[in-house]
Design a protein around this motif. Sequence first.
Motif, PDB file in Angstrom:
ATOM      1  N   ALA A  46    -135.699 -13.927  60.861  1.00 55.71           N
ATOM      2  CA  ALA A  46    -136.799 -14.028  59.891  1.00 55.71           C
ATOM      3  C   ALA A  46    -138.151 -13.844  60.587  1.00 55.71           C
ATOM      4  O   ALA A  46    -139.055 -13.203  60.043  1.00 55.71           O
ATOM      5  CB  ALA A  46    -136.743 -15.372  59.177  1.00 55.71           C
ATOM      6  N   SER A  51    -138.610 -10.148  61.235  1.00 56.07           N
ATOM      7  CA  SER A  51    -138.902  -9.444  59.973  1.00 56.07           C
ATOM      8  C   SER A  51    -140.303  -9.796  59.469  1.00 56.07           C
ATOM      9  O   SER A  51    -141.041  -8.916  59.017  1.00 56.07           O
ATOM     10  CB  SER A  51    -137.843  -9.771  58.918  1.00 56.07           C
ATOM     11  N   ILE A  75    -127.616 -16.272  56.167  1.00 54.82           N
ATOM     12  CA  ILE A  75    -128.290 -15.270  55.320  1.00 54.82           C
ATOM     13  C   ILE A  75    -129.201 -15.994  54.307  1.00 54.82           C
ATOM     14  O   ILE A  75    -130.359 -15.618  54.117  1.00 54.82           O
ATOM     15  CB  ILE A  75    -127.256 -14.382  54.583  1.00 54.82           C
ATOM     16  N   ARG A  76    -128.672 -17.073  53.714  1.00 58.62           N
ATOM     17  CA  ARG A  76    -129.465 -17.812  52.710  1.00 58.62           C
ATOM     18  C   ARG A  76    -130.682 -18.474  53.359  1.00 58.62           C
ATOM     19  O   ARG A  76    -131.766 -18.521  52.780  1.00 58.62           O
ATOM     20  CB  ARG A  76    -128.582 -18.828  51.981  1.00 58.62           C
ATOM     21  N   LYS A 130    -133.285 -15.823  53.936  1.00 57.33           N
ATOM     22  CA  LYS A 130    -133.967 -15.467  52.673  1.00 57.33           C
ATOM     23  C   LYS A 130    -135.051 -16.479  52.313  1.00 57.33           C
ATOM     24  O   LYS A 130    -136.038 -16.149  51.670  1.00 57.33           O
ATOM     25  CB  LYS A 130    -132.956 -15.376  51.522  1.00 57.33           C
ATOM     26  N   LYS A 131    -134.828 -17.754  52.744  1.00 56.94           N
ATOM     27  CA  LYS A 131    -135.860 -18.773  52.486  1.00 56.94           C
ATOM     28  C   LYS A 131    -137.069 -18.557  53.391  1.00 56.94           C
ATOM     29  O   LYS A 131    -138.188 -18.882  53.053  1.00 56.94           O
ATOM     30  CB  LYS A 131    -135.285 -20.169  52.776  1.00 56.94           C
ATOM     31  N   THR A 162    -138.076 -15.583  54.885  1.00 61.26           N
ATOM     32  CA  THR A 162    -138.789 -14.300  54.796  1.00 61.26           C
ATOM     33  C   THR A 162    -138.456 -13.588  53.490  1.00 61.26           C
ATOM     34  O   THR A 162    -137.333 -13.717  52.981  1.00 61.26           O
ATOM     35  CB  THR A 162    -138.457 -13.368  55.988  1.00 61.26           C
ATOM     36  N   ASP A 163    -139.445 -12.820  52.986  1.00 65.56           N
ATOM     37  CA  ASP A 163    -139.135 -11.966  51.829  1.00 65.56           C
ATOM     38  C   ASP A 163    -139.060 -10.504  52.269  1.00 65.56           C
ATOM     39  O   ASP A 163    -139.007  -9.594  51.468  1.00 65.56           O
ATOM     40  CB  ASP A 163    -140.169 -12.176  50.708  1.00 65.56           C
ATOM     41  N   GLU A 201    -123.836 -11.166  49.395  1.00 61.10           N
ATOM     42  CA  GLU A 201    -125.184 -11.734  49.561  1.00 61.10           C
ATOM     43  C   GLU A 201    -126.298 -10.691  49.443  1.00 61.10           C
ATOM     44  O   GLU A 201    -127.474 -11.007  49.597  1.00 61.10           O
ATOM     45  CB  GLU A 201    -125.292 -12.463  50.907  1.00 61.10           C
ATOM     46  N   VAL A 232    -127.168  -8.146  51.436  1.00 61.95           N
ATOM     47  CA  VAL A 232    -127.901  -7.848  52.677  1.00 61.95           C
ATOM     48  C   VAL A 232    -128.254  -6.356  52.690  1.00 61.95           C
ATOM     49  O   VAL A 232    -127.403  -5.519  52.435  1.00 61.95           O
ATOM     50  CB  VAL A 232    -127.020  -8.212  53.911  1.00 61.95           C
TER      51      VAL A 232
END
Length: 315
Positions: free
Chosen positions: A31, A34, A56-57, A60-61, A63-64, A88, A90
């Motif tokens: 994250a 990214s 993965i989850r 996602k919290k 970074t967008d 998910e 990805v």
Amino acid sequence: MIKTPICDLLGIEYPVFQGGMAWIADASLAAAVSNGGGLGIISAMNANGEWLRGQIREAKKLTDKPFGVNIMLMSPFADEVAKVVVEEGVPVVTTGAGNPAKYMPAWLEAGIKVIPVIPSTGIAKRVARAGAAAVIAEGGESGGHIGELTTMALVPQVCDAVDIPVIAAGGIADGRGFAAAIMLGAVGVQMGTRFLVAHECNVHPNYKKKILEAGDIDTASTGRRLGHPVRSLKTPFTREYMKKEYDPNVSNEELEGLGAGALRKAAVEGDEKAGCFLAGQIASMVTKEQPAAEIITDVCTQAEEILKGACKWVR
Ligand code: TUI
């Protein structure tokens, strides 16, 4: 600002990937990379599907921005994690240590951009035919599981062999390596060892210390006898392994057993005796801990200056 086709293809700001280092590249590091404008990559390593889903989850919290998952094809959980990346959503999957052909139809169907790490032109052509969006041409200077060719020899040959974008990896630690990769025909770079000392990298502090202290000839490759050479820092573990590798009285099974768990011991426990500290030949060029975003901007700014001045010798 260096913009290449891989930036538009993946929706990233800088053409810089973070290597999917087993036991090291988690949601936190991916994250951060990214968020810094590069492509962060979570390593699925030898973990099961539920562990990967959690990572993965978590990413996602944090970074967008787009991030990827690296699937190590020798993992006993490869089938399981191959499904999780689809479930998910990805956006990017990179693969290592094998041919991902068996999984590619399902990934492509799900709209995943598949970018295999490849050590030769033959495998590059195969994955390109199977629908890869790009390839990562990784030379034997890199840490971890390595092929025969160097980055200098591999990248231009892969660029000639396929008509999809090529990312260079192996032996790249700064803007000079990035600029050289562009000269060889690549449209981006992947770095592992340099990101290993990022502030957001949760690897054991002993691992970071060993990278920061490493000299130019402090890595070696072991495991050739078993058909999968791996580059790591020279440590009591590698010296012991090398001795046994060349001893005809030691069976392949015993040798396999010696390697089991050594990556975890290095990355999680920081065990300087029994751990296997994977690292690239550029470890000695990694001299300071920094936020991941700063690593990306430093490398890109340096590359930009070099590339702008690259014609100074041309008359
Ligand atoms: O995969 C890596 N680096 C790695 S994987 C790893 S964990 C590991 N554990 C036990 C044994 C070996 C590794 C640590 N570091 N880099 C990418 C990479 N892929 N390097 C070489 C390859 C590769 C090799 C053969 C890719 C494709 C391939 O295809 C052979 C075929 O089946 O056609």
